[in-house]
Design an enzyme around this catalytic site. Structure first.
Site, PDB file in Angstrom:
ATOM      1  N   LYS A   1      37.974  83.603  28.413  1.00  0.00           N
ATOM      2  CA  LYS A   1      39.045  83.423  27.720  1.00  0.00           C
ATOM      3  C   LYS A   1      38.755  82.615  27.181  1.00  0.00           C
ATOM      4  CE  LYS A   1      43.699  83.559  26.304  1.00  0.00           C
ATOM      5  NZ  LYS A   1      43.770  84.665  25.657  1.00  0.00           N
TER       6      LYS A   1
ATOM      7  N   HIS B   1      43.295  82.583  32.395  1.00  0.00           N
ATOM      8  CA  HIS B   1      42.241  81.703  32.471  1.00  0.00           C
ATOM      9  C   HIS B   1      42.651  80.922  33.817  1.00  0.00           C
ATOM     10  CE1 HIS B   1      42.610  79.892  28.266  1.00  0.00           C
ATOM     11  NE2 HIS B   1      43.850  80.703  29.150  1.00  0.00           N
ATOM     12  N   ARG B   2      43.465  79.743  32.815  1.00  0.00           N
ATOM     13  CA  ARG B   2      44.238  78.600  33.409  1.00  0.00           C
ATOM     14  C   ARG B   2      44.580  78.836  35.148  1.00  0.00           C
ATOM     15  NH1 ARG B   2      42.603  75.554  29.824  1.00  0.00           N
ATOM     16  NH2 ARG B   2      43.405  76.399  27.605  1.00  0.00           N
TER      17      ARG B   2
ATOM     18  N   LYS C   1      53.222  81.950  27.985  1.00  0.00           N
ATOM     19  CA  LYS C   1      51.563  82.135  27.314  1.00  0.00           C
ATOM     20  C   LYS C   1      50.852  83.048  28.338  1.00  0.00           C
ATOM     21  CE  LYS C   1      50.981  78.233  26.087  1.00  0.00           C
ATOM     22  NZ  LYS C   1      50.302  77.206  24.928  1.00  0.00           N
ATOM     23  N   GLU C   2      49.713  83.494  28.386  1.00  0.00           N
ATOM     24  CA  GLU C   2      49.479  84.647  29.365  1.00  0.00           C
ATOM     25  C   GLU C   2      49.877  85.729  30.179  1.00  0.00           C
ATOM     26  OE1 GLU C   2      45.904  81.926  27.304  1.00  0.00           O
ATOM     27  OE2 GLU C   2      47.683  81.876  27.673  1.00  0.00           O
TER      28      GLU C   2
ATOM     29  N   SER D   1      54.025  70.840  22.111  1.00  0.00           N
ATOM     30  CA  SER D   1      53.207  70.849  21.935  1.00  0.00           C
ATOM     31  C   SER D   1      53.124  70.541  20.407  1.00  0.00           C
ATOM     32  CB  SER D   1      52.429  72.491  21.817  1.00  0.00           C
ATOM     33  OG  SER D   1      53.266  72.911  23.404  1.00  0.00           O
TER      34      SER D   1
ATOM     35  N   LYS E   1      38.628  75.627  22.435  1.00  0.00           N
ATOM     36  CA  LYS E   1      39.317  77.263  22.165  1.00  0.00           C
ATOM     37  C   LYS E   1      40.074  76.827  20.773  1.00  0.00           C
ATOM     38  CE  LYS E   1      43.163  79.295  23.671  1.00  0.00           C
ATOM     39  NZ  LYS E   1      43.956  79.456  24.047  1.00  0.00           N
ATOM     40  N   SER E   2      40.382  75.865  20.625  1.00  0.00           N
ATOM     41  CA  SER E   2      41.716  75.757  20.223  1.00  0.00           C
ATOM     42  C   SER E   2      40.997  75.142  18.649  1.00  0.00           C
ATOM     43  CB  SER E   2      43.047  74.466  20.412  1.00  0.00           C
ATOM     44  OG  SER E   2      43.737  75.449  21.205  1.00  0.00           O
TER      45      SER E   2
ATOM     46  N   ARG F   1      53.382  81.459  33.038  1.00  0.00           N
ATOM     47  CA  ARG F   1      52.964  80.620  33.721  1.00  0.00           C
ATOM     48  C   ARG F   1      53.697  79.636  34.694  1.00  0.00           C
ATOM     49  NH1 ARG F   1      48.673  78.449  29.500  1.00  0.00           N
ATOM     50  NH2 ARG F   1      47.520  80.268  29.844  1.00  0.00           N
TER      51      ARG F   1
ATOM     52  N   ASP G   1      38.079  85.012  23.880  1.00  0.00           N
ATOM     53  CA  ASP G   1      39.561  84.484  22.456  1.00  0.00           C
ATOM     54  C   ASP G   1      38.687  84.519  21.608  1.00  0.00           C
ATOM     55  OD1 ASP G   1      41.228  84.920  24.107  1.00  0.00           O
ATOM     56  OD2 ASP G   1      41.836  82.566  23.756  1.00  0.00           O
TER      57      ASP G   1
ATOM     58  N   GLY H   1      46.045  84.598  21.403  1.00  0.00           N
ATOM     59  CA  GLY H   1      47.387  83.578  20.822  1.00  0.00           C
ATOM     60  C   GLY H   1      46.736  83.092  19.295  1.00  0.00           C
TER      61      GLY H   1
ATOM     62  N   ASN I   1      43.964  88.993  23.893  1.00  0.00           N
ATOM     63  CA  ASN I   1      45.000  88.659  24.233  1.00  0.00           C
ATOM     64  C   ASN I   1      45.053  87.215  24.081  1.00  0.00           C
ATOM     65  OD1 ASN I   1      47.251  87.945  25.724  1.00  0.00           O
ATOM     66  ND2 ASN I   1      46.667  87.446  27.603  1.00  0.00           N
TER      67      ASN I   1
ATOM     68  N   ARG J   1      54.379  88.922  24.420  1.00  0.00           N
ATOM     69  CA  ARG J   1      54.377  87.584  24.055  1.00  0.00           C
ATOM     70  C   ARG J   1      55.023  87.258  22.486  1.00  0.00           C
ATOM     71  NH1 ARG J   1      47.999  84.336  24.880  1.00  0.00           N
ATOM     72  NH2 ARG J   1      49.442  82.664  23.922  1.00  0.00           N
TER      73      ARG J   1
ATOM     74  N   GLN K   1      52.281  77.719  17.285  1.00  0.00           N
ATOM     75  CA  GLN K   1      51.268  78.095  16.592  1.00  0.00           C
ATOM     76  C   GLN K   1      52.123  79.001  15.979  1.00  0.00           C
ATOM     77  OE1 GLN K   1      49.756  81.211  19.883  1.00  0.00           O
ATOM     78  NE2 GLN K   1      48.130  79.852  21.235  1.00  0.00           N
TER      79      GLN K   1
ATOM     80  N   ASP L   1      49.288  73.090  28.358  1.00  0.00           N
ATOM     81  CA  ASP L   1      48.354  73.601  28.956  1.00  0.00           C
ATOM     82  C   ASP L   1      47.606  73.420  29.924  1.00  0.00           C
ATOM     83  OD1 ASP L   1      48.850  75.540  27.008  1.00  0.00           O
ATOM     84  OD2 ASP L   1      47.305  75.769  25.846  1.00  0.00           O
TER      85      ASP L   1
END
Length: 675
Positions: free
Chosen positions: A434, A401-402, A356-357, A208, A25-26, A360, A52, A96, A94, A128, A180, A329
């Site tokens: 996602k 999703h995670r 995050k989403e 990160s 995804k990234s 977490r 995404d 980011g 959603n 967020r 981000q 993540d």
């Protein structure tokens, strides 16, 4: 992807085989944006197909980028840094990885080329934070209006053509909330670096960092080299411009790999390894370092270019203490691996989980406690102690999703001593769309369960009672496999006609049934069936096929040959089996047995309407007589007569529509669930 309210996972006991990962995804969303901004056309291979990326593609299309699919390749024709559209309203879900970079990009382009853009998302996206990015952009001369709560989306970005930006001084951005924000600036600022070098300085400790390495790597692929001094100062050279690299391949998602690395460490024991394809030792993603953490807990891992192979090593796993700043993540997966460890596992440096989403840290703590774990949480850490007593649990996923993918690994609790094994219910499994739409299909493709632990629901009944339609609908609602036992007998009859085997040749029909090459699938008009590689869906629905099936099903040799094939359909996550003896003979221990009892008159009327609608003439009296004859033959045959099992629930659907029947069966099923 399972588009159902919840998915029940039975206790799972092993894993082996091969998983092919979806694209990162990234990387996918960074590549899409860079290709959309660059000069020329970029061929993107192995792009992730997820929620995404879909919102990023929709945004690029609205902004005037050219998008053309050629098979599995996406051709993106960029705008060469010049706005083709000066006004747009973009909905970014959603994501980011879409919201932050597009906000920076469109703020800068609107400020210099003129435009008005509104960016919004789902409710969670509006929770967020984006204020640190806004604070970095406003001093440059960008006009950014926060349309809701200050510091959060939705945003309006506007400006007039010919505007000038104040890029003489370093641009300052916080690095301790989300990487981000820095990525967004790095992706956007080359568009306005015509007059001078542009410097970005990071305030605070940058979290990160591996995600920034991905950004820098991809910038270079598109022709922009960024100089950096440590992780605090980044310089974009004057005259930077984006140019297509021609073609680019998206490597598999390393964060998604973490679930299967963990799965191998937990459940690949006593046999073949779990092989993961699409990401390996040559990965540019920081989350590949999850492998190091998994090895510290006891996993045995081999790797090469584009692949990993994982075995269980130490067992139980070893609890660890780890600063997870470098794998925020993937660290979520470590929290679930901790359920299978000896001693506590403490994961720190995860403050970014809070934004995050979902939050977490709080979410993971709540759901791990449900399965029996001991959990201590703090502002930037979580400590997990394995369960003393495992519990069946309904796992809330928070539209994250995670959460869904990580917590699914708790279904392997029999390996940690849960006796009996505890099933799990995953709420809203579709949220995996996602990043990994086919996650659960991939999981069930490599995971194994003790067959008696796999839930089975049987739906039996006489010919034309609607059992096939009902079973298919129930299986679809539950996300379970479907066994249409009637199709097995119909296919045997059809194959006998192809091969010239007489309908009274019991030995010959038994041999043929034992070698039956049959495959089931789904289509827009219902179930589909292939026999020996040829689709025979329509042929199996004919009256002739039904008559042949009724005859061959009475032969003991045929029934014995097909019994093993029917039992093999009992696979995770569960099975809905329809026929005439599913509950009485094939699956006598099924958790729920339903027997339909529609009258012959009602069934004849239904069959008549079906045939007439398909342009086939039929006489309703003849149909009724034929059904009554079949009922008598099926009910009185010596082997597996068509009668309700002693503990079956009778469902007279003479006056019920299909949806009413489905809801009744699902209500009965829920009464038998442990959640």
């Amino acid at each position: 992807m399972y588009d159902i309210p919840h998915l029940d996972l039975p206790p799972l006991i092993g894993a082996s085989g091969t998983v092919r990962l979806p694209g990162s995804k990234s990387i996918s969303n960074r590549v899409l944006l860079l290709a959309g901004l660059a000069r020329g056309t970029t061929e993107v291979h192995d792009l992730l197909d997820s929620d995404d990326t879909k919102v990023m593609l929709a945004a690029l299309a609205q902004l005037g980028c050219g998008l053309e699919r050629a098979g599995a390749v996406l051709r993106v024709t960029g705008i060469a840094g010049r706005l083709a559209v000066h006004e747009a309203t973009l909905f970014l879900g959603n994501a980011g990885t879409a919201m932050r970079p597009l906000a920076a990009t469109l703020a800068l382009l609107a400020a210099t080329q003129g435009g008005r853009f509104e960016l919004s998302g789902v409710a969670r996206m509006h929770e967020r934070p984006i204020g640190d990015l806004v604070d970095a952009l406003r001093p440059l001369g960008c006009r950014i209006d926060e349309l809701g709560q200050p510091g959060y989306p939705p945003l309006r970005l506007s400006g007039a053509a010919g505007g000038r930006l104040a890029t003489e001084r370093p641009i300052r951005v916080r690095g301790d909330v989300s990487s981000q924000f820095l990525t967004a600036l790095l992706l956007a600022l080359p568009l306005v670096a015509q007059e001078r070098d542009i410097v970005i300085e990071v305030d605070g400790e940058l979290i990160s960092k591996p995600y920034i390495e991905i950004t820098l790597n991809l910038l270079q692929r598109f022709g922009v080299a960024v100089a950096r001094a440590g992780w605090q100062r980044f310089t974009i050279a004057r005259g930077a411009t984006y140019a297509s690299p021609g073609a680019i391949h998206i490597e598999g998602d390393a964060s998604s790999a973490s679930y299967f690395v963990a799965l191998g460490a937990i459940a690949a024991h006593g046999g073949a390894p779990l092989r993961i394809e699409g990401v390996g030792s040559d990965s540019i993603q920081g989350d590949i370092r999850f492998v190091d953490a998994a090895q510290a807990m006891g996993a045995q891992v081999r790797s090469g270019a584009g692949w990993l192979e994982v075995h269980r090593g130490r067992w139980p796993l070893q609890g660890i203490a780890l600063d997870c700043n470098h794998i925020p993540d993937a660290a979520m997966t470590l929290a679930v691996m901790a359920l299978y460890a000896e001693g506590p596992t403490r994961l720190s440096g995860i403050a970014s989980w809070r934004v995050k989403e979902t939050d977490r840290i709080s979410a993971m703590a709540a759901e791990l406690r449900k399965v029996g774990a001991g959990v201590v949480e703090g502002p930037d850490f979580i400590e997990v102690t394995p369960p003393a007593q495992w519990q069946a649990a309904t796992i809330r996923t928070y539209d994250d999703h995670r959460m869904a993918m990580c917590l699914s690994l708790a279904a392997f609790n029999p390996l940690a001593g849960a006796a009996p094994g505890r099933p799990l219910r995953i709420l809203d499994p579709r949220c995996v769309g996602k990043t990994f739409p086919d996650y659960f299909e991939a999981l069930f493709g490599v995971a194994s369960a003790d067959p008696p632990a796999v839930p089975v629901l049987t739906i039996d009944g006489p010919t034309a009672s609607g059992k096939g339609t009902l079973a298919a609908a129930v299986a679809d609602k539950l996300g379970y496999h479907l066994l249409d036992s009637g199709a097995l007998y119909r296919a045997t009859g059809l194959a006998s006609r192809w091969d010239g085997v007489a309908p009274d040749d019991e030995a010959g029909l038994g041999r043929l049934a034992g070698l039956l090459d049959l495959r089931f699938g789904h289509g827009p008009d219902g179930s589909r069936t292939w026999l020996r590689g040829r689709e025979v869906s329509a042929e199996l629905r004919t009256e002739e096929a039904g008559l042949l099936a009724s005859r061959v099903s009475a032969l003991p040799a045929v029934r014995k040959a097909l019994e093993d094939l029917q039992l093999a359909f009992r696979r995770a996550p569960g099975l809905v089996a329809d026929g005439r003896d599913m509950g009485s003979v094939i699956f006598p221990a099924a958790e729920l047995k339903v027997f339909l009892t529609a009258s012959a008159a009602t069934r004849a009327e239904r069959r008549h309407k079906q045939l007439i609608s398909n342009g086939i003439s039929a006489n309703i009296d003849d149909l009724r007589a034929d059904l009554e004859a079949r009922d008598a033959r099926d009910a009185n045959r010596s082997v597996s007569p068509c009668r309700p099992a002693g503990d079956a629930l009778l469902l007279d659907n003479s006056d019920l529509g299909i949806e009413e029947s489905v809801q009744q069966v699902l209500a009965w099923w829920e009464q038998r669930r442990p959640f």
